[in-house]
Structures are given as C-alpha cells and as structure tokens.
Design a protein around this motif. Structure first.
Motif, mmCIF file in Angstrom:
data_model
loop_
_atom_site.group_PDB
_atom_site.id
_atom_site.type_symbol
_atom_site.label_atom_id
_atom_site.label_comp_id
_atom_site.label_asym_id
_atom_site.label_seq_id
_atom_site.Cartn_x
_atom_site.Cartn_y
_atom_site.Cartn_z
ATOM 1 N N HIS A 51 0.870 -1.184 0.000
ATOM 2 C CA HIS A 51 0.000 0.000 0.000
ATOM 3 C C HIS A 51 0.899 1.223 0.000
ATOM 4 O O HIS A 51 1.048 1.931 1.007
ATOM 5 N N THR A 235 -2.414 -1.776 7.138
ATOM 6 C CA THR A 235 -1.772 -0.438 7.258
ATOM 7 C C THR A 235 -1.900 0.098 8.679
ATOM 8 O O THR A 235 -2.344 1.231 8.891
ATOM 9 N N ASP A 282 1.354 3.247 3.435
ATOM 10 C CA ASP A 282 0.327 4.293 3.336
ATOM 11 C C ASP A 282 0.804 5.639 3.880
ATOM 12 O O ASP A 282 0.081 6.328 4.602
#
Length: 362
Positions: A51, A235, A282
């Motif tokens: 991510h 995340t 992220d």
C-alpha cells in the motif's frame, strides 16, 4: 561481467550463484570476474510494500501536488523504496494518472510495480477534488476508464466521514459488484479503502480483491476473503498516524482506535485461516521503511513467520511476481545480517541490495 555471490535463505543451506547482466546464472557457466562476499548474510528476494503512494511524500501533500510534482515524487520515492530493500510495490493510487508513467522507467531504477491510477470516490467521499468523483451510476464508467490505462489495479474509496453525519459508505454493494466484474473482465484487480463499519460489508460481498485498512472486518468477512484468496492490507502504522493527527479523544480517533483493537483480535484468526495479510506503509513512514509495518503486524498478533511472509513471500505470490534464486531468474536479492525468521528487526537495515543485477548505492 560475472559476479559470484552466496545465497543463504532462512532455514536453508547456502549455495553459490552468479549475477550476469540482469539475471542469475550458474557459477559453472564461465569464468568469475568478481565476488561479493555474502555467505555470512541471509538472502531475501526483496521486501514488498503493498500500500504505497509513490506520487506523494506525506499525507499533508494530498490534493496540493501538480502533475509535474507527482512525476518527480514517483521517481525519487521509487528509488527510496529500492534503497530500503523494497523491490516490489503495489501502488494504491494517486490524484492523477501521470503517476503511472513511472512504469516506463528502467527496472534497475525502481521496484517491480503494480499500480492503480486515479483514485475513485463519491462526491464528498474523500479529500475534495482528489481523483475521480462519481456516484453509483457513474462508477462503472469510471472503472472502464481506469482499466484503459496502464494500471493493473483500480482503487475505490469505500467509506468516508461526513461532517455532522459521521462515516458513510460511498457506494452500494451492487455498484461495487458491477465495478469488480468490469475490472476483472479487463484484467485489473480492485482494492477498496474502508476504515469504518459502513464500508466493509459492501466491499467484501462485492468480491473485491484487496481490502485496504479493513479495521472493521468481522470474522465472517475474513473467512469469505480468505476463501476467495483475497488480500487484507491493514496499514496499522497509517491508521495510528491518523489517530495522532485527529487526537485520541476525537470521535474519529476513538473510532479508529476501536478498529485497531478489532485488527488485534483478527490478525491471529487471519493467520489461522491462511488469509493473505500484506504489509503496506500508506505514507505513515518514509518510502522504503515497510519493515516497520511488518514489525507492527507482529506486535499486534501475527507470528514472526507470518509477519515476515506478509512483507516478502505472500506479496510476491498474491501479486503473481515470480522471483527465485535460480539460473535465469531476475537478479533481485536483499541481504540482511540476521535470520529474519528469528529477528524481524534485521529487515530495517539491509546490508547489500541488488536490483535487476545492479548493486544499489544509496
């Protein structure tokens, strides 16, 4: 140029291998020109950040960047990832499709990549003006446009807080199901952002490929995701960074904190089910530091083996990227000092990084 190295994977015996060009070859295939002494180190095919947002340096930049700044960020951040030993990335979207141009960069200057282009959300359902804003009726066409680019992923924002209303789902299950069908027919996968209870059910039932954050997954949701071999990218560091920004006593902070506690409960169950749990940064930490997320996954309930798998082998299998220490394979390898199956913190400090046959010089 033929360079000899020694490969010692965790739990396996060491063996010699040669780097020749951008591939591995057999030590017996010709004379050796050089040697990198790696017999005392442990070898991995590379870390994976599932991510990432290469076009952005921090959450504070969201919505403020020009296309040229996104292009520049992608080049710089891709190299930061490689310097950190991250040789595989799933980029989960940007405000502009210009981020996809990094796919054309030479392999030795960036990780292997799968990317989403412009993020898709509903009006008022994400950062204002960021990406594409459509309602249920417009989602199908937005997905068709996204799949016509060089993207291999479509990123959809599944829920978002509205001032004075609270969190709401952005799209119905029916609209998401149609979006998934269109994406799959075009050879793309679908990732859905969901941090609230309202968005998780429609996303799981619609058959999306990856749940991003997924703070309010239920055990039943997790079982359904595992049964169809979907992925979950919690995340954790990203969510915790948002809690710090909002304040732990704010309504949003309290909601996300409850979500983190749910994640803590679900991670051991995910491991038991064989669910694909992946590590993603992220923007919570600098590009290249996905090992910090793997460590946090372990702290919140994954075994060391599962946390290591989340940031290495599980990502390669899920994304369909083949890397192996065999003759003819792409010469990607990251060497660390300790056995990461025993000391996962060793992933934070790679000793030698080789990407596409080239030694990485920070």
């Amino acid at each position: 140029m033929r360079t000899l190295i020694t490969i010692r994977e965790p739990g396996a015996d060491p063996f010699p291998l040669v780097i020749e060009g951008d591939h591995f070859s057999d030590p017996d295939d010709g004379p050796i020109d050089d040697e990198i002494r790696t017999g005392h180190l442990y070898a991995l095919p590379g870390l994976a950040d599932c991510h990432a947002h290469l076009g952005v340096g921090s959450i504070g930049q969201m919505g403020t960047l020009t296309d040229d700044e996104i292009r520049s960020n992608c080049v710089a951040n891709a190299w930061m990832q490689v310097e950190g030993g991250v040789l595989l990335i799933a980029d989960k979207g940007s405000s502009s499709d210009v981020s996809l141009e990094i796919l054309e960069a030479p392999p030795e200057t960036r990780p292997a990549m799968q990317m989403a282009g412009r993020i898709i959300a509903s009006p008022g359902g994400y950062y204002p003006g960021y990406g594409v804003e459509v309602d249920d009726a417009g989602l199908a066409d937005a997905v068709r446009v996204a799949c016509a680019t060089s993207a291999s992923w479509v990123k959809i924002i599944g829920d978002w807080p509205r001032r004075g209303v609270g969190t709401q789902a952005n799209f119905t299950e029916g609209a998401l199901r149609t979006a998934v069908d269109i994406a799959h027919a075009a050879g793309c996968r679908v990732a859905v952002h969901t941090m609230a209870p309202e968005g998780i059910g429609p996303a799981v039932e619609a058959g999306v490929d990856s749940i991003e954050h997924g703070l309010f997954l239920s055990e039943d949701d997790l079982a359904k995701l595992a049964a169809r071999r979907g992925a979950w990218v919690p995340t954790i560091l990203g969510v915790e960074s948002i809690i710090r920004v909002l304040g732990s006593e704010s309504s949003g902070g309290r909601l996300l904190a409850r979500g983190i506690e749910n994640v803590r409960k679900l991670l051991p169950e995910a491991e038991r089910l064989g669910e694909t749990v992946l590590a993603g940064t992220d923007l919570a930490v600098p590009h290249g530091k996905v090992a910090l997320e793997a460590i946090r996954l372990h702290e919140l309930g994954l075994s060391k083996a599962a946390a290591l798998h989340a940031v290495t082998g599980a990502a390669y299998v899920f994304l369909g990227v083949v890397r192996s220490f065999t003759h003819g394979a792409i010469a990607d390898v990251v060497f660390v000092r300790d056995d990461p199956s025993e000391n996962i913190n060793t992933l934070l400090d790679p000793v030698v990084i080789i990407r596409s046959g080239r030694i990485v010089t920070p």
